[in-house]
Design a protein around this motif. Structure first.
Motif, PDB file in Angstrom:
ATOM      1  N   TRP A 117       0.792  -1.241   0.000  1.00  0.00           N
ATOM      2  CA  TRP A 117       0.000   0.000   0.000  1.00  0.00           C
ATOM      3  C   TRP A 117       0.818   1.283   0.000  1.00  0.00           C
ATOM      4  CZ3 TRP A 117      -4.268  -1.677  -1.564  1.00  0.00           C
ATOM      5  CH2 TRP A 117      -4.926  -2.765  -0.995  1.00  0.00           C
ATOM      6  N   GLN A 119      -0.442  -1.898 -10.033  1.00  0.00           N
ATOM      7  CA  GLN A 119      -1.703  -2.267 -10.678  1.00  0.00           C
ATOM      8  C   GLN A 119      -1.432  -3.088 -11.933  1.00  0.00           C
ATOM      9  OE1 GLN A 119      -3.407   1.712 -11.234  1.00  0.00           O
ATOM     10  NE2 GLN A 119      -4.791   1.357  -9.518  1.00  0.00           N
ATOM     11  N   SER A 128      -7.805   2.367  -4.813  1.00  0.00           N
ATOM     12  CA  SER A 128      -7.533   1.209  -3.951  1.00  0.00           C
ATOM     13  C   SER A 128      -6.386   1.454  -2.979  1.00  0.00           C
ATOM     14  CB  SER A 128      -7.253  -0.035  -4.791  1.00  0.00           C
ATOM     15  OG  SER A 128      -6.152   0.175  -5.651  1.00  0.00           O
ATOM     16  N   GLU A 165      -8.232   3.377  -0.057  1.00  0.00           N
ATOM     17  CA  GLU A 165      -9.206   2.612   0.722  1.00  0.00           C
ATOM     18  C   GLU A 165      -8.820   1.167   1.007  1.00  0.00           C
ATOM     19  OE1 GLU A 165     -13.046   3.090  -1.089  1.00  0.00           O
ATOM     20  OE2 GLU A 165     -13.108   5.201  -0.516  1.00  0.00           O
ATOM     21  N   GLY A 166      -7.884   0.644   0.250  1.00  0.00           N
ATOM     22  CA  GLY A 166      -7.493  -0.752   0.410  1.00  0.00           C
ATOM     23  C   GLY A 166      -7.088  -1.184   1.814  1.00  0.00           C
ATOM     24  N   ILE A 191     -10.502  -0.677  -8.080  1.00  0.00           N
ATOM     25  CA  ILE A 191     -10.457  -1.205  -6.711  1.00  0.00           C
ATOM     26  C   ILE A 191     -11.151  -2.559  -6.559  1.00  0.00           C
ATOM     27  CG2 ILE A 191     -12.557   0.052  -5.995  1.00  0.00           C
ATOM     28  CD1 ILE A 191     -11.145   0.417  -3.229  1.00  0.00           C
ATOM     29  N   HIS A 222      -8.638  -5.071  -7.688  1.00  0.00           N
ATOM     30  CA  HIS A 222      -7.540  -5.114  -6.714  1.00  0.00           C
ATOM     31  C   HIS A 222      -7.917  -5.926  -5.473  1.00  0.00           C
ATOM     32  CE1 HIS A 222      -3.846  -2.583  -5.322  1.00  0.00           C
ATOM     33  NE2 HIS A 222      -3.851  -3.769  -4.739  1.00  0.00           N
ATOM     34  N   MET A 223      -9.068  -5.611  -4.900  1.00  0.00           N
ATOM     35  CA  MET A 223      -9.501  -6.333  -3.701  1.00  0.00           C
ATOM     36  C   MET A 223      -9.783  -7.800  -4.026  1.00  0.00           C
ATOM     37  SD  MET A 223      -9.239  -4.212  -1.331  1.00  0.00           S
ATOM     38  CE  MET A 223      -8.052  -3.215  -2.152  1.00  0.00           C
TER      39      MET A 223
END
Length: 234
Positions: free
Chosen positions: A9, A20, A87, A90-91, A123, A126-127
């Motif tokens: 992160w 990414q 992301s 907020e990731g 995102i 990603h999640m």
DNA sequence: GCGACAG
DNA sequence: ATCTTGTCGC
């Protein structure tokens, strides 16, 4: 959490873009799951003054949509909001709340886009890759892409195109109301994603899991601000 | 250079 | 995301 991947992160915007592109190679854009019995909706709320985020996740039995669990987490946001790099902001918070769940969801609904992203890795993708779970992006507004407006009736859709690819579906979830953007995150085909989202809708514009998660974190944030304001006022 | 820009 | 009350319409 995918044991093969450790979340990265704290990166510079330039490094985040490379991350990414690196993780994008692991995306699965087809159905890759057995039975969906538990669906989770997650969202964030944050206090601008303290840069604090309140993350919440609610798990529902599917297709009944009966809540069976909800968890929350609070932490400072480290990354700024940059369109295309959501992301990384907020990731961390989403990872923290999901780690607190006792019930492992079979499908995750994320606020934001999946493939409808400048680098085809929003995102939701990603999640999904980090958690190694079927994930769908539910956006309320457009980030990238072009589309016609779906018909006025609930259930109508229109394809969302970007760079010559069908990256999502614009879905009218209620008669005459602004549509939402359904995009593939991970391990779910677009057509399947649209069907699953429809089955998560219960008469409102936003699917129940994410709508309730949004309300949940909103209450948490206001509750926390009420306490903070009290300390400096009386 | 100008405009667009998830949450 | 957040700042924010009433109000028009089904």
């Amino acid at each position: 959490m995918n044991p093969q991947l450790k979340p990265r992160w704290h990166l510079t915007p330039r490094e985040a873009i490379r991350e990414q592109e690196r993780l994008r190679a692991r995306l699965v854009l087809e159905d890759q799951f057995k039975e969906i019995r538990l669906v989770a909706g997650a969202d964030l709320a944050f206090d601008p003054d303290t840069e604090t985020a309140f993350a919440g996740v609610i798990v529902y039995r599917f297709p009944a949509l009966e809540e069976i669990e909800r968890r929350s987490a609070r932490l400072k946001l480290q990354f700024p909001y940059v369109p295309g790099l959501l992301s990384f902001r907020e990731g961390p918070a989403l990872t923290a709340v999901f780690a607190r769940l006792r019930n492992a969801p079979d499908l995750i609904l994320i606020d934001g886009h999946g493939r409808a992203h400048p680098r085809l890795f929003g995102i939701a993708c990603h999640m999904g890759v980090l958690f190694d779970k079927p994930t769908i992006g539910c956006g309320k507004s457009l980030l990238v892409g072009e589309h016609d407006m779906p018909a006025t009736r609930a259930g109508s859709t229109a394809p969302l195109w970007y760079q010559g690819e069908r990256v999502g579906e614009v879905l009218r979830t209620r008669d005459g109301v602004k549509p939402i953007y359904v995009t593939v995150g991970h391990r779910v085909a677009l057509a399947t994603a649209v069907e699953l989202i429809k089955r998560c809708c219960d008469g409102y514009r936003i699917p129940k899991p994410t709508r309730e998660a949004d309300h949940y974190v909103g209450v948490l944030r206001r509750e926390h601000q009420r306490k903070a304001g009290r300390k400096t006022t009386d």
